[in-house]
Design an enzyme around this catalytic site. Structure first.
Site, mmCIF file in Angstrom:
data_model
loop_
_atom_site.group_PDB
_atom_site.id
_atom_site.type_symbol
_atom_site.label_atom_id
_atom_site.label_comp_id
_atom_site.label_asym_id
_atom_site.label_seq_id
_atom_site.Cartn_x
_atom_site.Cartn_y
_atom_site.Cartn_z
ATOM 1 N N ASP A 174 43.413 48.719 43.232
ATOM 2 C CA ASP A 174 43.823 48.198 44.726
ATOM 3 C C ASP A 174 43.862 46.800 44.935
ATOM 4 O O ASP A 174 43.683 45.910 44.330
ATOM 5 C CB ASP A 174 42.660 48.849 45.535
ATOM 6 C CG ASP A 174 41.220 48.181 45.348
ATOM 7 O OD1 ASP A 174 41.184 47.747 44.179
ATOM 8 O OD2 ASP A 174 40.513 47.954 46.378
ATOM 9 N N GLU A 187 38.089 48.281 45.297
ATOM 10 C CA GLU A 187 37.501 47.048 44.943
ATOM 11 C C GLU A 187 37.422 46.158 46.023
ATOM 12 O O GLU A 187 36.658 45.134 46.408
ATOM 13 C CB GLU A 187 37.680 46.390 43.889
ATOM 14 C CG GLU A 187 36.981 45.348 43.179
ATOM 15 C CD GLU A 187 37.172 44.054 43.659
ATOM 16 O OE1 GLU A 187 36.426 42.703 43.608
ATOM 17 O OE2 GLU A 187 38.293 43.819 44.346
ATOM 18 N N GLU A 233 39.792 40.065 36.117
ATOM 19 C CA GLU A 233 39.958 39.107 37.363
ATOM 20 C C GLU A 233 40.534 38.071 37.052
ATOM 21 O O GLU A 233 40.789 37.343 36.277
ATOM 22 C CB GLU A 233 38.364 38.677 37.877
ATOM 23 C CG GLU A 233 37.634 39.904 38.447
ATOM 24 C CD GLU A 233 37.968 40.287 39.966
ATOM 25 O OE1 GLU A 233 38.833 39.499 40.483
ATOM 26 O OE2 GLU A 233 37.464 41.221 40.595
ATOM 27 N N HIS A 288 45.324 37.307 47.654
ATOM 28 C CA HIS A 288 45.036 37.732 49.032
ATOM 29 C C HIS A 288 45.957 36.704 49.722
ATOM 30 O O HIS A 288 46.135 36.882 50.841
ATOM 31 C CB HIS A 288 43.738 37.419 49.525
ATOM 32 C CG HIS A 288 42.602 38.448 48.767
ATOM 33 N ND1 HIS A 288 41.555 38.684 49.246
ATOM 34 C CD2 HIS A 288 42.787 39.221 47.759
ATOM 35 C CE1 HIS A 288 40.637 39.324 48.354
ATOM 36 N NE2 HIS A 288 41.585 39.605 47.353
#
Length: 361
Positions: free
Chosen positions: A71, A130, A159, A333
């Site tokens: 996601d 997540e 990550e 993000h």
């Protein structure tokens, strides 16, 4: 859609990025991943919700888990992806579809059925939810319902780490401090008791807080106690009778979650604190032999992970876990999110060498 897991890893990353998968809408991408893994010999593929797990069963003495979430955060006008100057731009490129692409391409191109070709059995975990609250996290669900699917001697979370090895992670908790007052007309402010004004003393206490740094296994974790949200106000002519301040504490993994809560309540003595979110951190775990071997193979010097990641879930299960991926965490993000294509290639090369034994200490 059909995913070609044998495509060059940069191209595969772009294919994954161009399938929108904002948290809660991962099904299309999970379907494609499940179908693609199902076509590979030597893998047992299973599904729970929008989490897909594939495992080898070679009977090797150790097992490595490669895990990554499917996601992304909400799209910020940054899809479809584009390539520019050696960079792939788009939502989820850095966090963390580039890492997932590396793992998936390895599944398709490693000699999974060739005796002696691999140093470890391997588990691939591609999971959902997540980027939202912990209660919905797909890895959390797998740990509760299919604990054996997560078994391994080392878990590598793909990550974004800019290709560095980031050990452990901080814990995180959030509390809401509610401040009361008395409503009044703002033209007669002396008749009221302004709840927003009362937040001033609380904010001053937070601003004066001296955070500690803790070094574990050579990795230094910095803590932080911060106001992250203030809610209050009724109307432009009303003295407010309520104000709520949300406070976030990022704590070093030597604190237990309960100790972190007690510390925050001690710092904010005199205020009622409602805990709304709490996740413990993960110690570096670098003394574990599989983790030490991976670090040695990479040639990197491990550093602390700032932020919470799902390495903490593996740590709770007694499984050493590290963060390693090609993306830049500072771009996660953001509207301008991108990943260096060369970094994806390097990540694939390094992990392939580690899993086959071509890279050793």
């Amino acid at each position: 859609m059909d995913l070609d897991l044998r495509a060059p890893v940069g191209e595969l990353t772009r294919c994954l990025v161009d399938v929108p998968s904002v948290s809660g809408d991962e099904a299309a991408l999970a379907d494609a991943v499940q179908a693609a893994l199902g076509r590979i010999g030597g893998l047992r593929v299973e599904r729970d919700g929008d989490a897909v797990v594939a495992r080898t069963s070679l009977g090797l003495p150790s097992r490595i888990v490669l895990a990554g979430h499917l996601d992304t955060v909400p799209i910020a006008d940054n899809l479809p992806s584009r390539v520019e100057g050696g960079r792939l731009y788009g939502c989820g490129t850095s966090d963390m579809k580039a890492g997932v692409a590396i793992a998936l391409r390895l599944a398709a191109t490693l000699p999974l059925t060739e005796p002696g070709a691999l140093r470890h059995d391997i588990t691939w975990i591609c999971y959902d939810h997540e980027e939202v609250e912990a209660a919905r996290n797909g890895l959390r669900r797998l740990a509760a319902q299919h604990r054996d699917w997560l078994d391994g001697d080392l878990a590598i979370l793909m990550e974004p780490t800019s290709g560095e090895v980031e050990a452990g992670c901080q814990g995180t908790l959030r509390v809401i401090v509610r401040l009361g007052g008395r409503r009044a007309h703002s033209a007669r402010s002396w008749l009221g008791d302004n709840a927003i004004h009362k937040a001033g003393a609380l904010l001053q206490r937070l601003a004066a807080y001296e955070a500690r740094s803790v070094t574990l296994d050579g990795c230094t974790y910095r803590e932080g106690l911060s106001a992250v949200r203030v809610d209050g106000g009724v109307a432009g002519n009303v003295i407010p009778d309520a104000c709520a301040v949300t406070v976030n504490f990022r704590f070093a993994p030597d604190r237990t979650p309960q100790a972190a809560v007690e510390h925050v309540r001690e710092v904010l003595a005199g205020y009622e604190c409602e805990v709304t979110d709490l996740s413990g951190g993960a110690p570096p775990g670098l003394a574990a032999a599989p983790a030490a071997a991976f670090v040695a193979a990479t040639g990197r010097t491990p550093v602390a992970k700032y932020g919470w990641t799902d390495v903490a879930r593996f740590a709770e299960l007694g499984i050493p876990a590290l963060n390693y991926g090609p993306g830049d965490p500072n771009l996660a993000h953001t509207r301008e999110e991108y990943v260096e294509l060369a970094a994806i290639d390097e990540g694939e090369r390094l992990l392939r060498g580690y899993l086959t034994g071509a890279l050793t200490a």
